[in-house]
Scaffold this motif. Structure first.
Motif, PDB file in Angstrom:
ATOM      1  N   LEU A 112       0.816  -1.211   0.000  1.00  7.76           N
ATOM      2  CA  LEU A 112       0.000   0.000   0.000  1.00  7.76           C
ATOM      3  C   LEU A 112       0.850   1.261   0.000  1.00  7.76           C
ATOM      4  O   LEU A 112       0.373   2.329  -0.346  1.00  7.76           O
ATOM      5  CB  LEU A 112      -0.930   0.011   1.219  1.00  7.76           C
ATOM      6  N   THR A 113       2.093   1.155   0.426  1.00  2.00           N
ATOM      7  CA  THR A 113       2.927   2.354   0.480  1.00  2.00           C
ATOM      8  C   THR A 113       4.085   2.275  -0.501  1.00  2.00           C
ATOM      9  O   THR A 113       5.128   2.856  -0.266  1.00  2.00           O
ATOM     10  CB  THR A 113       3.476   2.585   1.898  1.00  2.00           C
ATOM     11  N   GLN A 114       3.904   1.543  -1.581  1.00  2.00           N
ATOM     12  CA  GLN A 114       4.888   1.546  -2.660  1.00  2.00           C
ATOM     13  C   GLN A 114       6.230   0.962  -2.252  1.00  2.00           C
ATOM     14  O   GLN A 114       7.266   1.407  -2.699  1.00  2.00           O
ATOM     15  CB  GLN A 114       5.128   2.966  -3.176  1.00  2.00           C
ATOM     16  N   ARG A 115       6.211   0.003  -1.358  1.00  2.00           N
ATOM     17  CA  ARG A 115       7.464  -0.646  -0.974  1.00  2.00           C
ATOM     18  C   ARG A 115       7.324  -2.134  -1.247  1.00  2.00           C
ATOM     19  O   ARG A 115       6.311  -2.598  -1.724  1.00  2.00           O
ATOM     20  CB  ARG A 115       7.745  -0.416   0.510  1.00  2.00           C
TER      21      ARG A 115
END
Lengths: 364, 369
Positions: free
Chosen positions: B56-59
């Motif tokens: 969800l946080t681009q990691r």
């Protein structure tokens, strides 16, 4: 029988939301703050004393470290002071290069602030989104200057080398506005975010002026004071300063968002200018013979965290006799003394976060 | 459990082991099973949350230990086990050491009263909904104990916030549970599950008459678990880590484990209350469709029931993690105001709806025949 006593709380210096090593000595009644005493100096590196022992060119690489999120502004300040003292003028292209770099740096700095502010409020994702966008700018800086944070790109009389990879900048200014619209959706329209920032941390214009607050914080209190209006680099660049009258944390957030948009416009005009005028010429000052004439020199610039300025007293030596920095964060930290009283602890974190100070700039 | 008991005894006698041995071990086995499964579930949950948050946080999330980061939680647990147990100087040593245990035990115990399938409820009392409410609220008191004993201002503040939070969110939650109990006419979780059975599958589930109740319960569970946006007791950016600031090593691991256990158990409980517990959403079990009334079919049904329950729980957990990735934290006073002025009146209103439905329609709810 119950007795109530004040609770003394040390917020920091190793606290996750003080953005460095700020120590706030709070007096609490329950969670209500009765008094706040900022204690600074944990990151003091003697930047001013150091200058007295180094020649100008030796000192130049270190000034990026005053504000590691916006290093360009400080090297620009030092270069500008020296250039003005020696009466050196820059060519049109070099000026445009410098403006481009400064504005990209401002965007990066504001982006990081948005992430860190939301982190203070307890939201995780915006931090990563902001970092992702900031990363594009840092990648570009790395490509051009070889460094991600301490660029040492501006030199006395010009820049280290001609600007290149303009297509990268074009990518950046194409992508970021779309991402900012995403931020509006995930942050600005979030009811919890609005509840926690609207009407919190009201900074009255008088209080701001009396505390020497500058930069976005001042402009978000409704005072039109942007040094870029009178800056010689920005003379033929069309831009409008962001002035908002909300006075609260939410307005400060909004103002920074708008300022990013404005900076993108500036970068856009710079790009067209750079493309039109590819005549790169500069007359660098020989660092070995660099000596400032006898006297006092002062210059200032609109840094992301408020007005930054440098004062140099020279005695016709290759080193300054005395050098003094003025940074915006220092005054923002001092403002906490007045702004936090009467607030609750978790609002206090949000308010201090909204002022956007970073500690290396405070302690120098 | 009778069916399982007879199966077990039959299995033992086949190999000539006396019945007495079976009588004794039969009550220990489910507990061991629960504990083992719970550990696995928690290990998986931690990874699930980190992977999901990463997504969800681009990691990428954990991806170094084992394939796809599968062993990451195990490595973390091992690290915590090997760490030195630091007891700060001026803490109340007895309470300081007691608190993690008192958090962990109720969290583990509550796992044993959940009906995973028609035949598998380790402790089945007639009013185990009340037992559940008590056991789930208990860890918060232990957290307060830990925060108090730590002799740390941040820990104390976190603990005080936790108590204020649980006081205001336990009440609407109880009202919601009461309305479900009214609809089901049972205080037993198996009873509540069976009351939601209908041939039309999910149309009989209580989230249809009690949708307000479900939303209230969901919010209350977030508050009880100290999950975002109600993570005030352990607000990282304000109170560093709240009540567990001073805890390290294995004692911290116990807090951590019980946190995830409670997350899982609360989601299970919500699935039982509103989403038909172990019932299949199609009204008929797939294994029954496939294998009919064969021996294999009857055994597989139990596993399928557990699967449905866990699937529902994981869907709820997914939403909880999603919320964590999206929302900022509430301010503490807004939080209490929200509960007392909005949630409690709504919860009482929801109870009225439930009573009205029960009174007018009796047992004939939605698709119930």
């Amino acid at each position: 029988m119950t007795t109530t006593t004040k609770l003394k709380l040390n917020l920091g210096p190793q606290h996750p939301s003080t953005h460095g090593v700020l120590r706030l000595i709070l007096e609490l009644d329950g969670e209500k703050i009765l008094s706040c005493e900022p204690d600074i100096g944990y990151l003091h590196r003697g930047m001013e004393r150091m200058a007295e022992g180094l020649t100008y060119v030796q000192y130049l690489p270190t000034v990026d470290r005053i504000d590691y999120l916006a290093g360009f502004f400080y090297s620009e300040l030092l270069c500008r002071t020296v250039e003005q003292a020696l009466g050196v003028s820059l060519s049109e292209r070099v000026k445009t290069i410098r403006v481009t770099m400064l504005e990209l740096c401002r965007i990066a700095s504001h982006l990081l602030w948005i992430g860190a502010f939301l982190m203070d409020l307890g939201a995780v994702s915006p931090f990563f989104y902001a970092m992702r966008e900031r990363e594009m700018i840092l990648r570009y800086f790395e490509k051009l200057t070889g460094q991600r944070m301490m660029y040492n790109y501006f030199v006395f009389g010009g820049v280290r080398k001609d600007i290149d990879y303009l297509y990268d900048i074009e990518d950046i200014i194409n992508i970021i506005p779309a991402k900012l619209n995403d931020y509006e959706k995930i942050i600005s329209e979030n009811p919890i975010f609005i509840q926690r920032t609207k009407n919190k941390g009201i900074l009255e214009p008088e209080l701001a002026i009396n505390n020497s607050i500058t930069g976005v914080n001042l402009r978000a209190s409704g005072i039109n004071y942007d040094l870029r209006n009178s800056d010689y680099l920005y003379t033929d660049i069309d831009f409008k300063p962001i002035v908002m009258s909300g006075k609260d944390s939410f307005t400060r957030y909004k103002a920074r968002l708008e300022e990013i948009r404005e900076s993108i416009k500036i970068v856009k005009t710079c790009i067209t200018k750079l493309k039109k005028n590819s005549n790169f010429e500069q007359k660098l000052i020989n660092p070995l013979t660099l000596k400032l004439p006898d006297g006092e020199f002062y210059s200032e610039i609109e840094a992301p965290r408020g007005l930054a300025s440098v004062y140099i007293k020279s005695q016709e030596q290759d080193k300054p006799y005395r050098l003094k920095w003025r940074t915006g964060s220092y005054y923002s930290v001092n403002l906490l003394r007045k702004l936090l009283v009467g607030e609750y602890l978790n609002d206090a974190i949000a308010i201090s976060g909204s002022l956007d100070f970073i500690l290396p700039e405070v302690d120098k | 459990m009778n069916y399982l008991y007879h199966l077990y005894i039959e299995f033992l006698t086949k190999y000539g082991i006396p019945k007495l041995f079976g009588d004794i071990t039969f009550y220990v086995l489910p507990f061991c099973l629960s504990a083992a499964v719970l550990m696995l579930v928690v290990l998986f949950l931690v990874l699930f949350e980190r992977k999901l948050l990463g997504w969800l946080t681009q990691r990428k999330g954990p991806n170094r230990v084992g394939i796809w980061g599968v062993l990451q939680t195990l490595a973390d647990a091992l690290k915590l086990l090997l760490k030195e147990n630091v007891t700060p100087d001026k803490v109340d040593k007895f309470l300081f050491n007691l608190a993690p245990i008192l958090v962990f035990i109720p969290a583990m115990t509550v796992f044993c009263i959940i009906p995973f399938s028609a035949e598998y409820t380790f402790v089945n009392t007639s009013t185990n909904v009340i037992l559940y409410l008590v056991l789930v609220a208990f860890p918060m008191l232990s957290l307060f104990l830990g925060g108090w004993a730590s002799n740390n201002k941040y820990a104390l503040m976190g603990a005080a916030r936790g108590i204020a939070q649980i006081l205001s969110y336990e009440i609407p939650m109880t009202f919601v549970v009461l309305s479900v109990v009214t609809l089901a006419a049972s205080m037993n979780m198996t009873g509540i599950t069976l009351a939601q059975y209908s041939r039309n599958g999910l149309l009989g589930w209580f989230f249809i008459p009690c949708i307000i109740g479900f939303l209230i319960m969901f919010i209350c569970v977030l508050a009880e678990l100290n999950r975002c946006p109600f993570d005030l007791p352990e607000a990282e950016s304000e109170l560093i880590c709240g009540y567990n600031t001073e805890y390290s090593g294995m004692r911290f691991a116990l807090f951590y484990l019980s946190e995830y256990t409670l997350l899982f158990v609360n989601s299970l409980f919500m699935s039982i209350m509103f989403f038909g517990g172990y019932l299949s959403p199609f009204g008929v079990y797939l294994s029954q469709l496939l294998f009919g009334d064969t021996h294999l079919g009857t055994v597989l049904v139990y596993f399928e029931q557990a699967f449905w329950l866990c699937l529902k729980a994981f869907m709820i957990i997914f939403v909880i993690i999603w919320i964590r990735a999206t929302l900022p934290r509430l301010a503490s006073f807004d939080l209490l105001k929200f509960s007392w002025t909005i949630l409690i009146p709504l919860a009482i209103f929801n109870l009225f709806i439930a009573v009205f439905i029960k009174y007018t329609m009796g047992g004939a709810l939605c698709g119930l025949s």
